[in-house]
Design an enzyme around this catalytic site. Structure first.
Site, PDB file in Angstrom:
ATOM      1  N   ASP A 181       0.851  -1.188   0.000  1.00  0.00           N
ATOM      2  CA  ASP A 181       0.000   0.000   0.000  1.00  0.00           C
ATOM      3  C   ASP A 181       0.893   1.247   0.000  1.00  0.00           C
ATOM      4  OD1 ASP A 181       0.893   0.145   2.597  1.00  0.00           O
ATOM      5  OD2 ASP A 181      -0.964  -0.588   3.468  1.00  0.00           O
ATOM      6  N   ASP A 199      10.081   7.002  12.958  1.00  0.00           N
ATOM      7  CA  ASP A 199      10.741   6.113  13.907  1.00  0.00           C
ATOM      8  C   ASP A 199      12.160   5.699  13.521  1.00  0.00           C
ATOM      9  OD1 ASP A 199       9.555   4.636  11.871  1.00  0.00           O
ATOM     10  OD2 ASP A 199       8.307   3.404  13.177  1.00  0.00           O
ATOM     11  N   ASP A 244       1.649   5.273   1.340  1.00  0.00           N
ATOM     12  CA  ASP A 244       1.401   6.407   2.244  1.00  0.00           C
ATOM     13  C   ASP A 244       1.985   7.647   1.587  1.00  0.00           C
ATOM     14  OD1 ASP A 244       0.472   4.770   4.576  1.00  0.00           O
ATOM     15  OD2 ASP A 244       2.528   4.028   4.494  1.00  0.00           O
TER      16      ASP A 244
HETATM   17  P1  ATP Z   1       3.982  -1.310   6.367  1.00  0.00           P
HETATM   18  O1  ATP Z   1       4.661  -1.749   5.113  1.00  0.00           O
HETATM   19  O2  ATP Z   1       3.770  -2.425   7.335  1.00  0.00           O
HETATM   20  O3  ATP Z   1       2.766  -0.455   6.143  1.00  0.00           O
HETATM   21  P2  ATP Z   1       5.114   1.166   7.231  1.00  0.00           P
HETATM   22  O4  ATP Z   1       6.503   1.530   7.681  1.00  0.00           O
HETATM   23  O5  ATP Z   1       4.607   1.836   6.008  1.00  0.00           O
HETATM   24  O6  ATP Z   1       5.088  -0.411   7.091  1.00  0.00           O
HETATM   25  P3  ATP Z   1       2.889   2.362   8.559  1.00  0.00           P
HETATM   26  O7  ATP Z   1       2.236   1.967   9.839  1.00  0.00           O
HETATM   27  O8  ATP Z   1       2.104   2.354   7.318  1.00  0.00           O
HETATM   28  O9  ATP Z   1       4.148   1.409   8.437  1.00  0.00           O
HETATM   29  O10 ATP Z   1       3.517   3.786   8.804  1.00  0.00           O
HETATM   30  C1  ATP Z   1       3.958   4.634   7.744  1.00  0.00           C
HETATM   31  C2  ATP Z   1       5.146   5.443   8.200  1.00  0.00           C
HETATM   32  O11 ATP Z   1       4.764   6.263   9.323  1.00  0.00           O
HETATM   33  C3  ATP Z   1       6.326   4.636   8.715  1.00  0.00           C
HETATM   34  O12 ATP Z   1       7.166   4.180   7.673  1.00  0.00           O
HETATM   35  C4  ATP Z   1       7.021   5.636   9.614  1.00  0.00           C
HETATM   36  O13 ATP Z   1       7.772   6.557   8.859  1.00  0.00           O
HETATM   37  C5  ATP Z   1       5.837   6.378  10.234  1.00  0.00           C
HETATM   38  N1  ATP Z   1       5.451   5.767  11.517  1.00  0.00           N
HETATM   39  C6  ATP Z   1       4.565   4.790  11.712  1.00  0.00           C
HETATM   40  N2  ATP Z   1       4.444   4.477  13.010  1.00  0.00           N
HETATM   41  C7  ATP Z   1       5.294   5.303  13.662  1.00  0.00           C
HETATM   42  C8  ATP Z   1       5.628   5.483  15.032  1.00  0.00           C
HETATM   43  N3  ATP Z   1       5.072   4.750  15.970  1.00  0.00           N
HETATM   44  N4  ATP Z   1       6.535   6.440  15.329  1.00  0.00           N
HETATM   45  C9  ATP Z   1       7.113   7.208  14.366  1.00  0.00           C
HETATM   46  N5  ATP Z   1       6.836   7.078  13.068  1.00  0.00           N
HETATM   47  C10 ATP Z   1       5.941   6.140  12.708  1.00  0.00           C
HETATM   48 MG    MG Z   2       2.518   1.657   5.277  1.00  0.00          MG
END
Ligand code: ATP
Ligand code: MG
Length: 443
Positions: A45, A131, A47
């Site tokens: 997906d 993060d 973002d």
């Molecule tokens: P996935 O592929 O599982 O979606 P993701 O890294 O994209 O992994 P998301 O939960 O979609 O995870 O979060 C998008 C982005 O938001 C992360 O890559 C990170 O930059 C930021 N993020 C998410 N959770 C946190 C957190 N708890 N603290 C700081 N930044 C966060």
């Molecule tokens: Mg994501």
């Protein structure tokens, strides 16, 4: 750095980013999708992060197909069919919280824990509030340009290193869900922890008890939909984290039953990555639970199933709920998982498969059965005898809020009918434990 990364991105997303840019707002692709395209994996997906406020984003899209969600962390969901793209406004790292501002239920939380993080900022601020360095890489697909504000994101990604941005102990205290997210990166990508981050992770495992249950349930759902579910659970166990996250599963992790679950999940993962299987949440739940259900119902060897009796549904449900306790799967996910388990008997006995065609959960249960056949049943011509049912596309209209998109695009291995069934089943399977309007801070 490979040229033309944008060729790996859904053109629709490039168009979305292009429209925000054309309206004068700095905008990037962020998060897991950037990680995945740089590692040559297919993003599941997307973002998007932008300088536009949620209201401005809506205006750019003329209020069409957009929804502002979240009470504290407001962002826009841009809806296309079953897929939702999250568009968040650049935020900055929150200031130290005033103790008086803490929610009542969190009085015992760590001193530096953050409950509010909704102050808008610049794109640079936004990178530093994230993060890990590998999660803070921004990509501008219009100019095909990477922006790596921390200066370490791309090199850490290449080297496979998980490194917090800033002091790891503090960042984990601010938000203990980051501990889970760090270990998830180890499981999902085979990364290693940068030493200081690794030490802080090990010292912060217990903090997870302060994280909100709804956020943890959302993370669990994402892990179960992931094609690396087994690898992530193994990493959680190796780090001693599973004990705090899913204690019941941790208790049984080193058993022949869990070995069988992990084999099922591994074969499923390969097929999801190959575009053959759907990333079904309830099927993953059923795969984890199956060997434990069998043991509870008297089987000594995994794969033997059980003899049907009135009330077996209730017993299966208890096994599912127990394994994931204290986290709560939605009622729908649990029911579909139980349905998947029950259907294994029908598939194994080959009885009346044609009458299953309209059953909810049938495609997932079928995929599950195909894997069991490879592992233990070894029934000749099994795949040919249980083709996918043909359904109309109507069911895919049942998009549910909270679904964050899934596997995208067509796929060469499937017929149109198969894709339609997969689409419908995926939509029906998307009940999310996270309630948008209650989305907790820090996302
Ligand atoms: P996935 O592929 O599982 O979606 P993701 O890294 O994209 O992994 P998301 O939960 O979609 O995870 O979060 C998008 C982005 O938001 C992360 O890559 C990170 O930059 C930021 N993020 C998410 N959770 C946190 C957190 N708890 N603290 C700081 N930044 C966060
Ligand atoms: Mg994501």
């Amino acid at each position: 750095m490979p040229k033309f990364l944008k060729n790996k991105i859904d053109p629709y997303i490039i168009d979305v980013i292009g429209r925000l840019r054309a309206a004068g707002f700095e905008t990037y692709l962020v998060g897991g999708a950037v990680r995945d395209i740089l590692l040559d994996r297919t993003p599941k997906d997307y973002d998007v992060s932008t300088a536009a406020t949620p209201e401005e984003v809506r205006r750019v899209f003329r209020d069409r197909h957009t929804l502002i969600i979240g009470k504290r962390f407001r962002l826009v969901h841009l809806i296309r069919g079953r897929d939702i793209t999250e568009i968040s406004t650049f935020r900055k790292r929150p200031e130290q919280e005033d103790q008086a501002d803490r929610p009542k239920r969190c009085e015992n939380a760590p001193e530096n824990m953050i409950f509010h993080d909704n102050a808008f900022g610049s794109s640079r601020d936004d990178a530093f509030r994230r993060d890990f360095t590998v999660n803070a890489i921004f990509y501008d697909p219009v100019d095909d340009k990477i922006v790596d504000y921390t200066g370490l994101g791309v090199s850490d990604l290449r080297a496979g290193i998980v490194r917090t941005i800033g002091d790891p102990a503090l960042r984990f205290e601010e938000d203990p869900v980051r501990v889970l997210r760090a270990i998830k990166l180890v499981g999902q990508y085979g990364f290693t922890m940068e030493p200081e981050t690794g030490r802080a992770v090990r010292a912060s495992l217990e903090l997870i008890c302060h994280a909100s249950p709804s956020r943890l349930s959302l993370e669990l759902e994402k892990i179960l939909r992931n094609s690396y579910t087994g690898e992530i659970l193994k990493a959680f166990h190796d780090y001693g984290f599973l004990r705090f996250f899913l204690p019941e599963l941790d208790d049984v992790f080193e058993t022949p039953q869990m070995d069988y679950s992990l084999k099922l999940l591994a074969l499923r993962g390969e097929r999801i990555r190959g575009g053959i299987f759907r990333a079904s949440l309830s099927t993953a739940v059923a795969m984890v639970a199956l060997p434990f259900a069998e043991a509870e119902l008297g089987q000594t060897e995994p794969g033997g199933l059980w003899d049907y009796y009135a009330g077996v549904e209730t017993d299966l449900r208890h096994v599912v709920l127990r394994l994931f306790h204290p986290l709560v799967l939605t009622h729908r996910t649990t029911s579909d998982a139980v349905n998947n388990l029950l259907m294994q008997l029908r598939f194994k006995s080959h009885r009346k498969l044609h009458s299953l065609a309209d059953r909810k959960g049938y495609p997932g249960a079928r995929e599950f059965a195909l894997i069991q056949n490879i592992l233990t049943w070894h029934i000749p011509d099994f795949e040919d005898s249980c083709p996918l049912p043909v359904r109309t596309a109507g069911a895919s209209k049942k998009r549910r809020r909270g679904h964050r998109g899934g596997r995208r695009g067509g796929n060469g291995n499937q017929s149109q009918a198969e894709q339609t069934v997969h689409a419908a089943a995926q939509a029906a399977d998307s009940g999310s434990a996270a309630i948008d309007s209650e989305r907790d801070s820090i996302v």
